[in-house]
Design a protein around this motif. Structure first.
Motif, PDB file in Angstrom:
ATOM      1  N   SER A  15       0.857  -1.180   0.000  1.00  9.70           N
ATOM      2  CA  SER A  15       0.000   0.000   0.000  1.00  9.70           C
ATOM      3  C   SER A  15       0.896   1.234   0.000  1.00  9.70           C
ATOM      4  O   SER A  15       2.114   1.141  -0.009  1.00  9.70           O
ATOM      5  CB  SER A  15      -0.896   0.005   1.236  1.00  9.70           C
ATOM      6  OG  SER A  15      -0.116   0.278   2.385  1.00  9.70           O
ATOM      7  N   ALA A  87     -14.391  -0.246   9.699  1.00 14.85           N
ATOM      8  CA  ALA A  87     -13.602  -0.128   8.470  1.00 14.85           C
ATOM      9  C   ALA A  87     -12.549   0.971   8.594  1.00 14.85           C
ATOM     10  O   ALA A  87     -11.408   0.811   8.140  1.00 14.85           O
ATOM     11  CB  ALA A  87     -14.522   0.166   7.282  1.00 14.85           C
ATOM     12  N   GLN A  88     -12.911   2.097   9.215  1.00 12.73           N
ATOM     13  CA  GLN A  88     -11.942   3.171   9.417  1.00 12.73           C
ATOM     14  C   GLN A  88     -10.916   2.774  10.469  1.00 12.73           C
ATOM     15  O   GLN A  88      -9.732   3.103  10.354  1.00 12.73           O
ATOM     16  CB  GLN A  88     -12.650   4.460   9.834  1.00 12.73           C
ATOM     17  CG  GLN A  88     -11.713   5.662   9.917  1.00 12.73           C
ATOM     18  CD  GLN A  88     -12.440   6.950  10.258  1.00 12.73           C
ATOM     19  OE1 GLN A  88     -13.649   6.969  10.445  1.00 12.73           O
ATOM     20  NE2 GLN A  88     -11.708   8.049  10.343  1.00 12.73           N
ATOM     21  N   ALA A  90      -9.838  -0.172  10.967  1.00 15.12           N
ATOM     22  CA  ALA A  90      -8.927  -1.108  10.313  1.00 15.12           C
ATOM     23  C   ALA A  90      -7.776  -0.366   9.657  1.00 15.12           C
ATOM     24  O   ALA A  90      -6.609  -0.764   9.760  1.00 15.12           O
ATOM     25  CB  ALA A  90      -9.687  -1.937   9.278  1.00 15.12           C
ATOM     26  N   GLU A  91      -8.093   0.739   8.990  1.00 16.29           N
ATOM     27  CA  GLU A  91      -7.047   1.521   8.334  1.00 16.29           C
ATOM     28  C   GLU A  91      -6.177   2.240   9.363  1.00 16.29           C
ATOM     29  O   GLU A  91      -4.964   2.389   9.171  1.00 16.29           O
ATOM     30  CB  GLU A  91      -7.664   2.514   7.367  1.00 16.29           C
ATOM     31  CG  GLU A  91      -6.658   3.246   6.496  1.00 16.29           C
ATOM     32  CD  GLU A  91      -5.782   2.298   5.685  1.00 16.29           C
ATOM     33  OE1 GLU A  91      -4.579   2.609   5.532  1.00 16.29           O
ATOM     34  OE2 GLU A  91      -6.274   1.248   5.217  1.00 16.29           O
ATOM     35  N   VAL A 145     -13.186  -7.102   8.460  1.00 18.34           N
ATOM     36  CA  VAL A 145     -12.885  -6.026   7.517  1.00 18.34           C
ATOM     37  C   VAL A 145     -11.687  -6.417   6.647  1.00 18.34           C
ATOM     38  O   VAL A 145     -10.704  -6.968   7.143  1.00 18.34           O
ATOM     39  CB  VAL A 145     -12.569  -4.709   8.258  1.00 18.34           C
ATOM     40  CG1 VAL A 145     -12.168  -3.615   7.256  1.00 18.34           C
ATOM     41  CG2 VAL A 145     -13.766  -4.257   9.071  1.00 18.34           C
ATOM     42  N   THR A 146     -11.776  -6.139   5.361  1.00 22.70           N
ATOM     43  CA  THR A 146     -10.684  -6.407   4.431  1.00 22.70           C
ATOM     44  C   THR A 146     -10.090  -5.088   3.946  1.00 22.70           C
ATOM     45  O   THR A 146     -10.822  -4.196   3.524  1.00 22.70           O
ATOM     46  CB  THR A 146     -11.172  -7.217   3.218  1.00 22.70           C
ATOM     47  OG1 THR A 146     -11.712  -8.470   3.672  1.00 22.70           O
ATOM     48  CG2 THR A 146     -10.030  -7.499   2.249  1.00 22.70           C
ATOM     49  N   ILE A 147      -8.769  -4.975   4.010  1.00 22.36           N
ATOM     50  CA  ILE A 147      -8.073  -3.761   3.588  1.00 22.36           C
ATOM     51  C   ILE A 147      -6.861  -4.123   2.744  1.00 22.36           C
ATOM     52  O   ILE A 147      -6.541  -5.307   2.582  1.00 22.36           O
ATOM     53  CB  ILE A 147      -7.586  -2.944   4.812  1.00 22.36           C
ATOM     54  CG1 ILE A 147      -6.654  -3.813   5.667  1.00 22.36           C
ATOM     55  CG2 ILE A 147      -8.746  -2.403   5.613  1.00 22.36           C
ATOM     56  CD1 ILE A 147      -5.975  -3.062   6.798  1.00 22.36           C
ATOM     57  N   LYS A 148      -6.192  -3.101   2.198  1.00 23.31           N
ATOM     58  CA  LYS A 148      -4.903  -3.356   1.557  1.00 23.31           C
ATOM     59  C   LYS A 148      -3.947  -3.840   2.643  1.00 23.31           C
ATOM     60  O   LYS A 148      -3.790  -3.182   3.676  1.00 23.31           O
ATOM     61  CB  LYS A 148      -4.357  -2.075   0.918  1.00 23.31           C
ATOM     62  CG  LYS A 148      -5.093  -1.645  -0.333  1.00 23.31           C
ATOM     63  CD  LYS A 148      -4.429  -0.418  -0.951  1.00 23.31           C
ATOM     64  CE  LYS A 148      -5.143   0.012  -2.222  1.00 23.31           C
ATOM     65  NZ  LYS A 148      -4.517   1.205  -2.832  1.00 23.31           N
TER      66      LYS A 148
END
Length: 242
Positions: A15, A87-88, A90-91, A145-148
């Motif tokens: 990322s 989701a936020q 997670a980042e 949650v799935t992220i880069k």
């Protein structure tokens, strides 16, 4: 215990997250108090000499690669109070973990100049433990949650990173697949490195006169010339990908 599978934190696709923790913590946003707390929570899980200022206000985590329920509950309560969605969050976690991972890997690279294997082995084990702690936070604050994914994004040369992976294979560590992914090493390269480590170890055993190894040296040389043994990819990880 290692976190459950299914947490998408570590992986092979890089990322564009900042590699400097100071920059990460200097960013502004509704999640900034959470970012700061995650950083101070994770700092004590890494080696001495890194993030010492953050460690001064942070208690030592429980052993075992996962934070206790009280610590995780407090982080999740902070997330909810700030109105930060999973989701936020997670980042937010990934930004902190990415920056710390760069420092941890770069620190491990400095040990490669030692003729002894133990200093590098110790640093690599510390890296694996750090990733387990990070995954425990991710699982609590951002389940499903799935992220880069987080992959090493520092400035160490390719050869140095491959040498770290080679040292980890030599350790016969349990998280070979995860270490490969986090270091950004391609499958073909990982297979070549792990095969060479096995062949070198086998040759050493034979030269040292290992019991029952008579007649195996020629076979090992032949296998090495043929490109190593098939099926030598890194094993499955018990620590989920971030």
């Amino acid at each position: 215990p290692a976190p459950k599978k299914g947490v998408n934190l570590f992986g092979k696709k890089k990322s564009d997250r900042p590699a400097d923790l100071v920059k990460v913590m200097a960013e502004t946003g509704v999640d900034q108090p959470l970012v700061f707390q995650i950083a101070t929570t994770l700092a004590p899980t890494v080696t001495d000499g890194l993030f010492e200022e953050l460690k001064k206000s942070s208690p030592q985590p429980a052993e075992g690669g996962a934070f206790d329920e009280t610590t995780l509950d407090a982080l999740d309560a902070l997330r909810e109070s700030l109105g930060v969605a999973p989701a936020q969050a997670a980042e937010s976690i990934a930004k902190v973990v990415n920056a710390i991972l760069v420092e941890v890997v770069d620190d491990a690279v400095t040990t490669l100049k030692s003729k002894e294997e133990k200093p590098t082995a110790d640093k690599l084990q510390e890296m694996v433990v750090f990733m387990a702690y990070a995954s425990s936070i991710f699982e609590r604050l951002a389940p499903g949650v799935t992220i880069k994914p987080v992959v090493y994004s520092g400035g160490a040369k390719k050869g140095k990173i491959e040498s770290l992976f080679s040292r980890y294979c030599l350790m016969d560590g349990e998280e070979t697949g995860l270490v490969q992914a986090v270091l950004g090493i391609k499958d073909a390269v990982a297979e070549r490195i792990s095969s060479k480590v096995m062949m070198d170890s086998l040759m050493k055993m034979m030269k040292d006169g290992g019991e029952g190894m008579e007649g195996m040296e020629d076979m090992a040389k032949m296998m090495e010339q043929m490109g190593g043994m098939p099926g030598m990819e890194g094993g499955m990880s018990s620590i989920p990908s971030i």
